[in-house]
Design a protein around this motif. Structure first.
Motif, mmCIF file in Angstrom:
data_model
loop_
_atom_site.group_PDB
_atom_site.id
_atom_site.type_symbol
_atom_site.label_atom_id
_atom_site.label_comp_id
_atom_site.label_asym_id
_atom_site.label_seq_id
_atom_site.Cartn_x
_atom_site.Cartn_y
_atom_site.Cartn_z
ATOM 1 N N GLU A 103 11.649 -0.771 5.040
ATOM 2 C CA GLU A 103 11.573 0.699 5.084
ATOM 3 C C GLU A 103 10.476 1.140 6.043
ATOM 4 O O GLU A 103 10.631 2.104 6.791
ATOM 5 C CB GLU A 103 11.317 1.273 3.685
ATOM 6 C CG GLU A 103 11.518 2.796 3.601
ATOM 7 C CD GLU A 103 10.399 3.617 4.232
ATOM 8 O OE1 GLU A 103 10.687 4.656 4.861
ATOM 9 O OE2 GLU A 103 9.230 3.207 4.139
ATOM 10 N N GLU A 104 9.341 0.433 6.020
ATOM 11 C CA GLU A 104 8.185 0.871 6.804
ATOM 12 C C GLU A 104 8.454 0.823 8.307
ATOM 13 O O GLU A 104 7.978 1.674 9.044
ATOM 14 C CB GLU A 104 6.956 0.022 6.462
ATOM 15 C CG GLU A 104 6.480 0.176 5.013
ATOM 16 C CD GLU A 104 5.843 1.537 4.748
ATOM 17 O OE1 GLU A 104 5.698 2.336 5.685
ATOM 18 O OE2 GLU A 104 5.501 1.801 3.569
ATOM 19 N N SER A 105 9.188 -0.199 8.739
ATOM 20 C CA SER A 105 9.631 -0.222 10.123
ATOM 21 C C SER A 105 10.862 -1.108 10.169
ATOM 22 O O SER A 105 10.968 -2.066 9.418
ATOM 23 C CB SER A 105 8.544 -0.769 11.039
ATOM 24 O OG SER A 105 8.342 -2.125 10.779
ATOM 25 N N ALA A 161 0.824 -1.219 0.000
ATOM 26 C CA ALA A 161 0.000 0.000 0.000
ATOM 27 C C ALA A 161 0.854 1.263 0.000
ATOM 28 O O ALA A 161 0.335 2.362 0.128
ATOM 29 C CB ALA A 161 -0.923 0.007 1.214
ATOM 30 N N CYS A 162 2.183 1.086 -0.146
ATOM 31 C CA CYS A 162 3.051 2.275 -0.220
ATOM 32 C C CYS A 162 3.766 2.318 -1.567
ATOM 33 O O CYS A 162 4.602 3.168 -1.812
ATOM 34 C CB CYS A 162 4.045 2.287 0.934
ATOM 35 S SG CYS A 162 4.617 3.952 1.388
ATOM 36 N N GLY A 163 3.443 1.345 -2.438
ATOM 37 C CA GLY A 163 4.020 1.359 -3.785
ATOM 38 C C GLY A 163 5.458 0.893 -3.872
ATOM 39 O O GLY A 163 6.133 1.147 -4.868
ATOM 40 N N HIS A 164 5.954 0.184 -2.840
ATOM 41 C CA HIS A 164 7.334 -0.290 -2.912
ATOM 42 C C HIS A 164 7.476 -1.378 -3.977
ATOM 43 O O HIS A 164 8.569 -1.607 -4.486
ATOM 44 C CB HIS A 164 7.807 -0.775 -1.540
ATOM 45 C CG HIS A 164 7.794 0.301 -0.478
ATOM 46 N ND1 HIS A 164 8.222 0.110 0.797
ATOM 47 C CD2 HIS A 164 7.417 1.609 -0.538
ATOM 48 C CE1 HIS A 164 8.093 1.235 1.494
ATOM 49 N NE2 HIS A 164 7.595 2.158 0.704
ATOM 50 N N ASP A 165 6.339 -2.024 -4.333
ATOM 51 C CA ASP A 165 6.347 -2.945 -5.472
ATOM 52 C C ASP A 165 6.721 -2.173 -6.750
ATOM 53 O O ASP A 165 7.523 -2.631 -7.562
ATOM 54 C CB ASP A 165 4.989 -3.652 -5.626
ATOM 55 C CG ASP A 165 3.791 -2.704 -5.581
ATOM 56 O OD1 ASP A 165 3.956 -1.523 -5.196
ATOM 57 O OD2 ASP A 165 2.675 -3.133 -5.947
ATOM 58 N N LEU A 200 13.582 7.426 -5.268
ATOM 59 C CA LEU A 200 12.288 8.002 -5.656
ATOM 60 C C LEU A 200 11.204 7.434 -4.758
ATOM 61 O O LEU A 200 11.282 6.274 -4.374
ATOM 62 C CB LEU A 200 11.918 7.555 -7.083
ATOM 63 C CG LEU A 200 12.564 8.206 -8.280
ATOM 64 C CD1 LEU A 200 12.022 7.522 -9.550
ATOM 65 C CD2 LEU A 200 12.282 9.700 -8.329
ATOM 66 N N HIS A 201 10.195 8.239 -4.471
ATOM 67 C CA HIS A 201 8.962 7.677 -3.877
ATOM 68 C C HIS A 201 7.780 8.156 -4.699
ATOM 69 O O HIS A 201 7.702 9.326 -5.058
ATOM 70 C CB HIS A 201 8.788 8.088 -2.419
ATOM 71 C CG HIS A 201 7.911 7.125 -1.658
ATOM 72 N ND1 HIS A 201 6.574 6.935 -1.944
ATOM 73 C CD2 HIS A 201 8.195 6.267 -0.656
ATOM 74 C CE1 HIS A 201 6.081 6.009 -1.127
ATOM 75 N NE2 HIS A 201 7.048 5.580 -0.341
ATOM 76 N N ASN A 202 6.872 7.230 -4.994
ATOM 77 C CA ASN A 202 5.661 7.600 -5.728
ATOM 78 C C ASN A 202 4.794 8.497 -4.857
ATOM 79 O O ASN A 202 4.814 8.403 -3.635
ATOM 80 C CB ASN A 202 4.925 6.335 -6.150
ATOM 81 C CG ASN A 202 4.211 5.678 -4.999
ATOM 82 O OD1 ASN A 202 3.023 5.893 -4.782
ATOM 83 N ND2 ASN A 202 4.933 4.871 -4.214
HETATM 84 ZN ZN LIG Z 1 6.930 4.119 1.146
#
Ligand SMILES: [Zn+2]
Ligand SMILES: [Zn+2]
Length: 390
Positions: free
Chosen positions: A136-138, A101-105, A162-164
């Motif tokens: 990254e998330e925790s 749900a954070c777009g790391h895919d 980069l982050h979306n």
């Molecule tokens: Zn993220």
């Protein structure tokens, strides 16, 4: 120059990789299947070296240019979130309670795309280090990779990520020189009284009174101890106590988050919370224990590297589609550990309309993957130009 033709050619494959990762999300450092998928692709692309098992499931791959030169580090995060997906998409998560749900895919697919292009073309003088990190998330996987010495081991001179960004126009870039994202700390406060009958509070030490006083006093740090409310957030986000309407409980538990940009402000907040907790608890005859946990540091973009990255972004997206003075925000990011160790820059890539990050209906926009991959690829080519007389 817009998207590189070669990357546009294999954009459908990038979407497939992304959707495969989306179906199979992994959490924290436990990114074994994700890492195996990434390593397999990297070897297919013919990168020169694939180093696995860094920070447990992290990977660093090396692509050599046509001649020697410095090493540029490009980073993608690979981990998902512990939440239930509600998109109803055909490629939705197959794992209950886990979701990308954070777009790391998408971040992983974009960096794989850049890796493939760079390994095929090698139009640069130096090396590209492709960094795929877990947690990254925790857990601060980027910090663990730095502690394990990746930047020295692979002689990485600069780092970029980069982050979306959902809600930002599709294919646009945003970044800012200097402080970009906040440091994130958490605190937990355990207030201890002495419980008893709700009808005889005079025989108890009610922990709820000092807990409420602590929460209110903490809000005065921002209004009475700090100068500028643009660079500090303190939020109490949980308070738990009690079990019945006629029982005064023994304890109350509070927790919250602190966001700062400077270590001076962070130290001030830490010591003020400590004083407030001890003082308020004592005023009510209770005791309290504070556990203050320092988390990810502030994300600091090197001004020169940010200017350069914004130039590359303009070349890819167009002049008017890059905001290189977007300002700071209160979110946090563990790439800060890498930016603390090496100069570099972190940028946002617009996703267009859609649900926000960490929302159960969020979906990475595959249409921007070629933009991100082209950005990474051109960044390497422009940072490490080949001599003109080849
Ligand atoms: Zn993220
Ligand atoms: Zn996130």
């Amino acid at each position: 120059m817009p998207i590189l033709n070669r990357i546009a050619d294999f954009a459908p494959e990038m979407a497939e990789w992304r959707r495969h990762l989306h179906r199979n999300p992994e959490i924290g450092f436990d990114c074994h299947a994700t890492a195996a998928f990434v390593a397999e692709r990297l070897r297919q692309f013919g990168v020169d070296e694939v180093h696995e098992g860094i920070a447990q499931t992290g990977i660093v791959a090396i692509v050599e240019g046509r001649s020697s030169g410095p090493t540029i580090g490009l980073r993608a995060d690979m981990d998902a979130l512990p939440m239930q997906e509600e998109t109803g998409l055909a490629h939705a998560s197959r794992v209950n309670g886990r979701m990308h749900a954070c777009g790391h895919d998408g971040h992983t697919a974009m960096l794989l795309g850049a890796a493939r292009y760079l390994a095929e073309t090698r139009k640069f003088a130096g090396r590209a280090a492709l960094i795929f990190q877990p947690a990254e998330e925790s857990g601060g996987g980027a910090g663990v990779m730095v502690d394990e010495g990746v930047l020295d081991r692979f002689d990485i001179a600069q780092v970029y990520a980069l982050h979306n960004a959902p809600g930002m126009a599709e294919g646009t870039f945003a970044t800012s020189p200097g402080p970009l994202m906040a440091a994130v700390d958490t605190f937990e406060i355990d207030v201890v009284g002495r419980g008893g009958h709700g009808a005889m509070p005079h025989e108890t030490v009610d922990p709820i009174m000092p807990a409420v006083a602590i929460v209110q006093a903490i809000q005065t740090i921002l209004s009475r101890n700090h100068r500028n409310d643009q660079d500090l957030v303190i939020s109490v986000t949980q308070i738990h106590s009690g079990s019945a309407d006629n029982i005064v409980p023994d304890r109350a538990w509070i927790c919250g988050t602190v966001r700062t940009f400077s270590e001076d402000v962070q130290r001030m907040v830490m010591s003020r919370i400590e004083e407030i907790v001890a003082g308020q608890a004592a005023a009510f005859g209770a005791t309290a224990k504070l556990d203050y946990q320092v988390g990810y540091p502030a994300t600091y973009n090197d001004p020169g590297r940010t200017r350069f990255a914004a130039e590359v972004a303009r070349e890819v997206a167009g002049d008017e589609r890059v905001d290189d003075e977007s300002g700071r925000e209160m979110g946090a990011e563990d790439f800060s550990y890498m930016l603390r160790a090496r100069p570099g820059a972190y940028l946002f890539l617009g996703q267009g309309d859609g649900a926000g990050l960490h929302n159960p209906r969020y979906e990475f926009n595959d249409a921007v993957a070629p933009v991100g991959a082209t950005f990474f690829a051109r960044l390497v080519e422009r940072a490490l130009p080949m001599s003109s007389g080849r």
